[in-house]
Write an enzyme that holds these catalytic residues in place. Structure first.
Site, PDB file in Angstrom:
ATOM      1  N   TYR A  51      -2.606  18.011  -1.185  1.00  0.00           N
ATOM      2  CA  TYR A  51      -2.822  16.570  -1.160  1.00  0.00           C
ATOM      3  C   TYR A  51      -4.019  16.168  -0.299  1.00  0.00           C
ATOM      4  CZ  TYR A  51       1.704  16.429  -3.431  1.00  0.00           C
ATOM      5  OH  TYR A  51       2.728  16.613  -4.325  1.00  0.00           O
ATOM      6  N   PHE A  66       5.512  26.574  -1.045  1.00  0.00           N
ATOM      7  CA  PHE A  66       6.480  26.261  -2.091  1.00  0.00           C
ATOM      8  C   PHE A  66       7.211  27.528  -2.513  1.00  0.00           C
ATOM      9  CE2 PHE A  66       3.634  22.650  -2.589  1.00  0.00           C
ATOM     10  CZ  PHE A  66       4.501  21.603  -2.863  1.00  0.00           C
ATOM     11  N   PHE A  99      10.123  18.876   2.568  1.00  0.00           N
ATOM     12  CA  PHE A  99       9.807  17.502   2.193  1.00  0.00           C
ATOM     13  C   PHE A  99      10.227  17.168   0.757  1.00  0.00           C
ATOM     14  CE2 PHE A  99       5.962  20.060   1.466  1.00  0.00           C
ATOM     15  CZ  PHE A  99       5.724  19.829   0.129  1.00  0.00           C
ATOM     16  N   ASP A 100      10.576  18.180  -0.061  1.00  0.00           N
ATOM     17  CA  ASP A 100      10.977  17.896  -1.441  1.00  0.00           C
ATOM     18  C   ASP A 100      11.646  19.135  -2.026  1.00  0.00           C
ATOM     19  OD1 ASP A 100      11.370  16.572  -3.778  1.00  0.00           O
ATOM     20  OD2 ASP A 100       9.309  16.749  -4.504  1.00  0.00           O
ATOM     21  N   TYR A 156      11.940  24.178  -7.523  1.00  0.00           N
ATOM     22  CA  TYR A 156      11.052  24.385  -6.383  1.00  0.00           C
ATOM     23  C   TYR A 156      11.646  23.776  -5.120  1.00  0.00           C
ATOM     24  CZ  TYR A 156       9.841  19.442  -6.762  1.00  0.00           C
ATOM     25  OH  TYR A 156       9.898  18.077  -6.786  1.00  0.00           O
ATOM     26  N   ILE A 213      -0.549  19.267  -8.407  1.00  0.00           N
ATOM     27  CA  ILE A 213      -1.626  19.653  -7.494  1.00  0.00           C
ATOM     28  C   ILE A 213      -2.269  20.951  -7.989  1.00  0.00           C
ATOM     29  CG2 ILE A 213      -0.637  18.486  -5.490  1.00  0.00           C
ATOM     30  CD1 ILE A 213       0.484  21.165  -4.588  1.00  0.00           C
TER      31      ILE A 213
END
Length: 300
Positions: free
Chosen positions: A275, A292, A230-231, A219, A249
């Site tokens: 979140y 995502f 961010f990731d 991902y 999530i």
């Protein structure tokens, strides 16, 4: 499949009918959508059985639309619109279900004819002769024989080249009309539970991720408002979690459900299913919508 009473809007040539499908457990129901039509699904309800999973197959790609159960959700509100020309197949597994929505016909031919009629009306010259004096009318009548003689004296071969381009232009119209349906085909975007949007980027061919399965995924996560990453798991080992187990999530549990091995999806997740008001550290501010890119590597 059944159709309700039609409602016609003569102003724009659009006709609408209530659309419904009675899905039997394990049996596929297919519907063909016309070239200028579209199908809108609004609700899916559990009819028989304790639990069932409803899937939709569009352009050879299968998606899980919803999961219904007696103890949980018996009726699911769906915002699903499919444009023709294409076919869609609905299947219910585990029980019977009813699919309800609208089928809308667009009279494209009638609309084009109406536009042509309006253009012809605009080209009709205004009766300016009625405003002219009697003397000017006499002068025009006197000049008509001379004009006719000049027209007869003009060489006829000049008119032949004009007819050929017109024939070529007319022949081009059917080719353009044949290419229009190909432009309409594209990725199918589904709105899932809670407002999660799933767009298939790459089709998969392996096992389907069901609730309770452990899966491996790669991902990349970004903030929807500015696209900032961010990731990401790319360049490392795939991330492992159990679908529907609350380990990630809620937007992931909803969006990954029904993916096939090898499939890539673009998930757009609202903040309430990400979140929320808390955010996640300095990289994910509170109330952030997330995007995502997810690839299902393997169903374990």
């Amino acid at each position: 499949e059944y159709m309700g009473a039609s409602r016609m809007d003569p102003a724009d040539g659009v006709r609408q009918r209530v659309f419904g499908l009675n899905l039997k457990d394990g049996k596929a129901n297919s519907t063909t959508i016309g070239e200028f039509d579209f199908l809108q699904i609004s609700h899916i309800s559990l009819k028989k059985g304790a639990r069932c999973v409803v899937t939709a197959t569009v352009d050879d790609h299968t998606f899980v639309v919803c999961t219904l159960s007696e103890k949980g959700t018996e009726t699911w509100a769906v915002d699903m619109s499919l444009y023709g020309p294409r076919s869609v197949t609905f299947t219910s597994t585990g029980g019977d279900a009813d699919v309800l929505g609208y089928y809308i016909w667009v009279n494209e031919k009638r609309g084009r004819e109406s536009d042509d009629e309006e253009e012809e009306d605009e080209d009709i010259p205004q009766p300016k002769v009625a405003k002219q004096s009697s003397e000017s009318v006499k002068q025009q009548k006197a000049a008509q024989p001379q004009q006719k003689q000049q027209q007869q004296q003009k060489p006829k071969p000049d008119s032949k080249p004009d007819s050929k381009p017109q024939t070529e232009k007319k022949a081009e119209k059917p080719e353009a009309a044949q290419k229009q349906p190909e432009k309409k085909k594209g990725p199918v975007k589904l709105t899932l539970a809670g407002g999660v949007s799933a767009t298939e980027v790459k089709a998969g061919t392996g096992r389907v991720a069901a609730k309770g399965n452990k899966v491996q995924v790669h991902y990349t996560g970004r903030l929807s408002k500015n696209g900032r990453k961010f990731d990401s798991s790319l360049g490392g080992k795939p991330f492992v979690f159990r679908v529907g187990g609350g380990e990630v999530i809620k937007g992931w549990d909803i969006g990954v459900l029904g993916m096939k091995e090898g499939e890539k999806r673009l998930l757009e997740i609202p903040a309430k299913l990400g979140y929320g008001a808390q955010g996640a550290g300095p990289d994910i501010p509170p109330h952030s919508d997330l995007t995502f890119e997810v690839e299902l590597v393997k169903v374990l």
